[in-house]
Design a protein around this motif. Structure first.
Motif, short mmCIF file in Angstrom:
data_model
loop_
_atom_site.label_atom_id
_atom_site.label_comp_id
_atom_site.label_asym_id
_atom_site.label_seq_id
_atom_site.Cartn_x
_atom_site.Cartn_y
_atom_site.Cartn_z
N SER A 1 -3.11 3.57 -2.97
CA SER A 1 -2.82 2.59 -4.01
C SER A 1 -2.34 1.30 -3.36
O SER A 1 -1.74 1.32 -2.29
CB SER A 1 -1.74 3.11 -4.95
OG SER A 1 -2.14 4.29 -5.60
N CYS A 2 -2.62 0.20 -4.03
CA CYS A 2 -2.14 -1.10 -3.57
C CYS A 2 -1.61 -1.86 -4.78
O CYS A 2 -2.38 -2.22 -5.68
CB CYS A 2 -3.27 -1.87 -2.91
SG CYS A 2 -2.85 -3.58 -2.49
N ASP B 1 -6.89 -13.73 2.95
CA ASP B 1 -5.71 -14.38 3.51
C ASP B 1 -4.39 -13.72 3.11
O ASP B 1 -3.33 -14.13 3.57
CB ASP B 1 -5.67 -15.86 3.11
CG ASP B 1 -5.38 -16.07 1.63
OD1 ASP B 1 -4.96 -17.18 1.26
OD2 ASP B 1 -5.58 -15.12 0.83
N LEU B 2 -4.44 -12.72 2.27
CA LEU B 2 -3.22 -12.02 1.87
C LEU B 2 -3.40 -10.54 2.18
O LEU B 2 -4.35 -9.92 1.69
CB LEU B 2 -2.94 -12.23 0.39
CG LEU B 2 -1.71 -11.51 -0.17
CD1 LEU B 2 -0.45 -12.05 0.50
CD2 LEU B 2 -1.64 -11.68 -1.68
N TRP B 3 -2.49 -9.98 2.96
CA TRP B 3 -2.62 -8.61 3.44
C TRP B 3 -1.34 -7.83 3.18
O TRP B 3 -0.23 -8.38 3.26
CB TRP B 3 -2.89 -8.59 4.95
CG TRP B 3 -4.20 -9.20 5.32
CD1 TRP B 3 -4.47 -10.52 5.50
CD2 TRP B 3 -5.42 -8.51 5.53
NE1 TRP B 3 -5.79 -10.71 5.82
CE2 TRP B 3 -6.40 -9.47 5.85
CE3 TRP B 3 -5.81 -7.16 5.50
CZ2 TRP B 3 -7.73 -9.14 6.13
CZ3 TRP B 3 -7.12 -6.83 5.78
CH2 TRP B 3 -8.07 -7.81 6.08
N GLY B 4 -1.52 -6.54 2.90
CA GLY B 4 -0.37 -5.66 2.88
C GLY B 4 0.00 -5.24 4.29
O GLY B 4 -0.65 -5.63 5.26
N LEU B 5 1.05 -4.45 4.39
CA LEU B 5 1.51 -3.99 5.70
C LEU B 5 0.73 -2.80 6.21
O LEU B 5 0.84 -2.46 7.39
CB LEU B 5 3.01 -3.66 5.64
CG LEU B 5 3.93 -4.85 5.37
CD1 LEU B 5 5.37 -4.39 5.32
CD2 LEU B 5 3.75 -5.94 6.41
N GLY B 6 -0.02 -2.15 5.35
CA GLY B 6 -0.85 -1.04 5.76
C GLY B 6 -0.20 0.31 5.53
O GLY B 6 1.01 0.44 5.43
N THR B 7 -1.06 1.32 5.44
CA THR B 7 -0.61 2.71 5.33
C THR B 7 -1.46 3.57 6.25
O THR B 7 -2.67 3.41 6.32
CB THR B 7 -0.68 3.19 3.86
OG1 THR B 7 -0.12 4.50 3.76
CG2 THR B 7 -2.10 3.21 3.33
N GLN B 8 -0.80 4.46 6.99
CA GLN B 8 -1.49 5.28 7.98
C GLN B 8 -2.19 6.45 7.32
O GLN B 8 -1.60 7.18 6.52
CB GLN B 8 -0.49 5.80 9.02
CG GLN B 8 -1.09 6.73 10.06
CD GLN B 8 -2.00 6.01 11.03
OE1 GLN B 8 -1.66 4.95 11.55
NE2 GLN B 8 -3.17 6.59 11.29
N GLU C 1 0.83 -1.20 0.00
CA GLU C 1 0.00 0.00 0.00
C GLU C 1 0.86 1.25 0.00
O GLU C 1 1.99 1.25 0.52
CB GLU C 1 -0.92 0.05 1.23
CG GLU C 1 -1.84 -1.14 1.40
CD GLU C 1 -1.27 -2.18 2.33
OE1 GLU C 1 -2.05 -2.96 2.90
OE2 GLU C 1 -0.03 -2.22 2.50
N SER C 2 0.31 2.32 -0.54
CA SER C 2 0.96 3.62 -0.50
C SER C 2 -0.11 4.71 -0.59
O SER C 2 -1.26 4.43 -0.91
CB SER C 2 1.97 3.78 -1.64
OG SER C 2 1.31 3.68 -2.89
N GLY C 3 0.29 5.94 -0.26
CA GLY C 3 -0.61 7.07 -0.43
C GLY C 3 -1.21 7.62 0.84
O GLY C 3 -1.93 8.62 0.81
N GLY C 4 -0.92 6.99 1.96
CA GLY C 4 -1.44 7.51 3.22
C GLY C 4 -0.75 8.80 3.62
O GLY C 4 0.23 9.23 2.99
N GLY C 5 -1.25 9.41 4.68
CA GLY C 5 -0.64 10.65 5.16
C GLY C 5 -1.55 11.39 6.10
O GLY C 5 -2.55 10.86 6.58
N LEU C 6 -1.17 12.62 6.37
CA LEU C 6 -1.92 13.51 7.26
C LEU C 6 -2.68 14.51 6.40
O LEU C 6 -2.11 15.16 5.53
CB LEU C 6 -0.96 14.24 8.20
CG LEU C 6 -1.55 15.33 9.09
CD1 LEU C 6 -2.56 14.73 10.06
CD2 LEU C 6 -0.43 16.04 9.84
#
Length: 125
Positions: free
Chosen positions: A21-22, A113-120, A6-11
């Motif tokens: 995005s994933c 059953d398949l997960w990304g690491l996550g984005t805050q 994943e990407s695109g997280g933020g404040l």
């Protein structure tokens, strides 16, 4: 090796927008429904949105309906989550996930059953 990133997280301030995005690799992406989930601080992981393998069907939690839009580009092996009119209660770690079998688009955590690491994602008031 199968992987979701994943990407695109933020404040962002309340009322603002973000696009997550994933990127997927190692699995036949176009055969799998994909889901977005989130885990607010101190709470259980919850369903946000899901999209069928071809993109024709989408599903949303009531709390995000009308504000979030899920989409996918099978040529790029990527699924997106466009988030508009963000609220402080949208603050969470957001995860993308793939279910345990192809041609299936569940909306419950246990079917993936398949997960990304996550984005805050943090939304300030």
């Amino acid at each position: 090796q199968v992987q979701l990133v994943e990407s695109g997280g933020g404040l962002v301030q309340a009322g603002g927008s973000l696009r997550l995005s994933c990127a997927a690799s190692g699995r036949t992406f176009s055969s799998y429904g994909m889901g977005w989930f989130r885990q607010p601080p101190g709470k259980e992981r919850e369903f946000v949105s899901a999209i069928s393998w071809g993109g024709s069907k989408t599903y949303y939690a009531d709390s995000v309906k009308g504000r979030f839009t899920i989409s996918r580009d099978n040529d790029k092996n990527t699924v997106y989550l466009e988030m508009n009119s963000l609220k402080p209660e949208d603050t969470a770690v957001y995860y993308c996930a793939a279910p345990h079998r192809p041609y299936y688009t569940p909306i419950v955590v246990t079917e993936y059953d398949l997960w990304g690491l996550g984005t805050q994602v943090t939304v300030s008031s």
